[in-house]
Design a protein around this motif. Structure first.
Motif, mmCIF file in Angstrom:
data_model
loop_
_atom_site.group_PDB
_atom_site.id
_atom_site.type_symbol
_atom_site.label_atom_id
_atom_site.label_comp_id
_atom_site.label_asym_id
_atom_site.label_seq_id
_atom_site.Cartn_x
_atom_site.Cartn_y
_atom_site.Cartn_z
ATOM 1 N N VAL A 1 0.838 -1.203 0.000
ATOM 2 C CA VAL A 1 0.000 0.000 0.000
ATOM 3 C C VAL A 1 0.871 1.250 0.000
ATOM 4 O O VAL A 1 0.671 2.181 -0.792
ATOM 5 N N THR A 2 1.853 1.275 0.894
ATOM 6 C CA THR A 2 2.754 2.427 0.975
ATOM 7 C C THR A 2 3.528 2.596 -0.320
ATOM 8 O O THR A 2 3.678 3.713 -0.831
ATOM 9 N N SER A 3 4.031 1.491 -0.850
ATOM 10 C CA SER A 3 4.809 1.541 -2.090
ATOM 11 C C SER A 3 4.000 2.135 -3.237
ATOM 12 O O SER A 3 4.488 2.981 -4.000
ATOM 13 N N LYS A 4 2.756 1.711 -3.364
ATOM 14 C CA LYS A 4 1.898 2.218 -4.439
ATOM 15 C C LYS A 4 1.663 3.718 -4.276
ATOM 16 O O LYS A 4 1.747 4.478 -5.255
ATOM 17 N N ARG A 5 1.365 4.138 -3.065
ATOM 18 C CA ARG A 5 1.122 5.570 -2.835
ATOM 19 C C ARG A 5 2.372 6.390 -3.139
ATOM 20 O O ARG A 5 2.284 7.464 -3.753
ATOM 21 N N GLN A 6 3.518 5.896 -2.715
ATOM 22 C CA GLN A 6 4.775 6.611 -2.967
ATOM 23 C C GLN A 6 5.022 6.760 -4.463
ATOM 24 O O GLN A 6 5.428 7.822 -4.938
ATOM 25 N N THR A 7 4.783 5.686 -5.198
ATOM 26 C CA THR A 7 5.023 5.697 -6.637
ATOM 27 C C THR A 7 4.107 6.690 -7.342
ATOM 28 O O THR A 7 4.546 7.453 -8.212
ATOM 29 N N VAL A 8 2.825 6.692 -6.957
ATOM 30 C CA VAL A 8 1.867 7.604 -7.578
ATOM 31 C C VAL A 8 2.253 9.053 -7.301
ATOM 32 O O VAL A 8 2.279 9.893 -8.217
#
Length: 332
Positions: free
Chosen positions: A113-120
């Motif tokens: 979840v954190t990884s996806k938000r960071q990438t976006v």
């Protein structure tokens, strides 16, 4: 304005749906405040250490109106000492380590979840400045795939985030016995080839590495290039070493503009830090950094920790709702 079709999304997703610099103050504050409340709720409910800390600060989510300045903050150093997870260990799929230029590194556990938000978040900010069109990246660093250096791992992790905008990456520094050298001939041939194709490029490097190993070398050899029209220079981190060498930001931008033949407004300085990975603060030329929709900054007095008036110096509190696996949502 928000569409009715987004009603089932959580507040953090709604915030990330927005462009990084387009919302007016009212819309932005409404979305951001809702996202921060949601994020604090998650961490308080799922992280006993963080919950106890908030309780000790006298903070409660039951208040009818919570201002941003009311949210408690963690010292950034806590992540050097404690493993603060708000999810189970099984959901941690990566550990980020800070560069530790000032001592022991922070160790940050990242879930999907954190990884996806960071990438976006990072992709939207980068695209806003560099454009969303893929173009060749000329990376003024060593290729991590052929490097035996330990230090490159931290730089490589940051570089990977930028490569989502690259049609192809090419590296121009060589590591010989822990000494970096610049392959000027290869670099000049690449620039000539790209000029012949009239294809805009992005030159990317870490601030100190770019200046110390490339710009100074080219100035010494009196080499001046002309990049294809609308090409960009992106650099990140590494100001401490340059400041110790008395290289000001104004001199850096002037020298980079001269050597590469680009306008100062096409030189972008990106800043981010491991404890809130994914958030990028960017300055154009020698201008100030800007804050995106996805975070907020409060300056606090060095002694009292009270918020200060605009124009005053102090400690930096950065709030963001993005971290899900660890409570890096309000750090000082």
């Amino acid at each position: 304005m928000l569409e009715s079709t987004t009603i089932n999304k959580n507040s953090i997703d709604l915030l990330l749906d927005e462009a990084p610099f387009m919302l007016n103050v009212s819309e932005r504050n409404s979305l951001f405040n809702a996202a921060m409340f949601e994020s604090f709720s998650h961490h308080i409910n799922n992280n006993e250490l963080f919950r106890n800390y908030c309780n000790n600060q006298g903070f409660s989510l039951e208040s009818n109106q919570i201002r941003l300045i009311d949210y408690p903050f963690l010292s950034v150093n806590i992540f050097k000492k404690k493993k603060l997870y708000s999810v189970s260990n099984e959901k941690i799929n990566a550990i980020l380590s800070s560069s530790a230029t000032s001592g022991k590194p922070s160790m940050i556990g990242i879930d999907s979840v954190t990884s996806k938000r960071q990438t976006v978040a990072s992709a939207k900010v980068m695209s806003d400045y560099l454009g969303d069109k893929r173009r060749p990246f000329l990376i003024l660093d060593e290729d991590p795939l052929v490097s035996n250096s330990v230090e490159i791992s931290a730089r490589s992790a940051a570089t990977r985030g930028f490569l989502i905008l690259a049609s192809e990456p090419n590296y121009f520094l060589i590591n010989n016995n822990a000494q970096l050298s610049f392959d000027i001939d290869k670099f000049q041939k690449s620039i000539k080839h790209l000029n012949n194709q009239d294809q805009e490029v992005c030159i990317y490097g870490f601030t100190y590495v770019l200046y110390h190993h490339v710009i100074k070398e080219m100035i010494k050899k009196k080499i001046q290039l002309k990049l294809p029209e609308n090409s960009k220079i992106a650099h990140i981190g590494g100001w401490k070493k340059l400041e110790s060498e008395k290289v000001t930001k104004e001199q850096f931008v002037s020298d980079v503009s001269h050597v590469f033949g680009v306008k100062k407004e096409n030189i972008f300085d990106f800043y981010g830090f491991t404890e809130q990975m994914g958030l990028l603060y960017v300055s154009v030329g020698d201008g100030p950094k800007t804050v995106s929709t996805y975070s907020e900054i409060i300056i606090r007095d060095f002694q009292t920790l009270d918020p200060v008036e605009d124009g005053k110096q102090g400690l930096i509190q950065i709030l963001t709702p993005l971290p899900h696996s660890y409570p890096g949502i309000s750090v000082l």
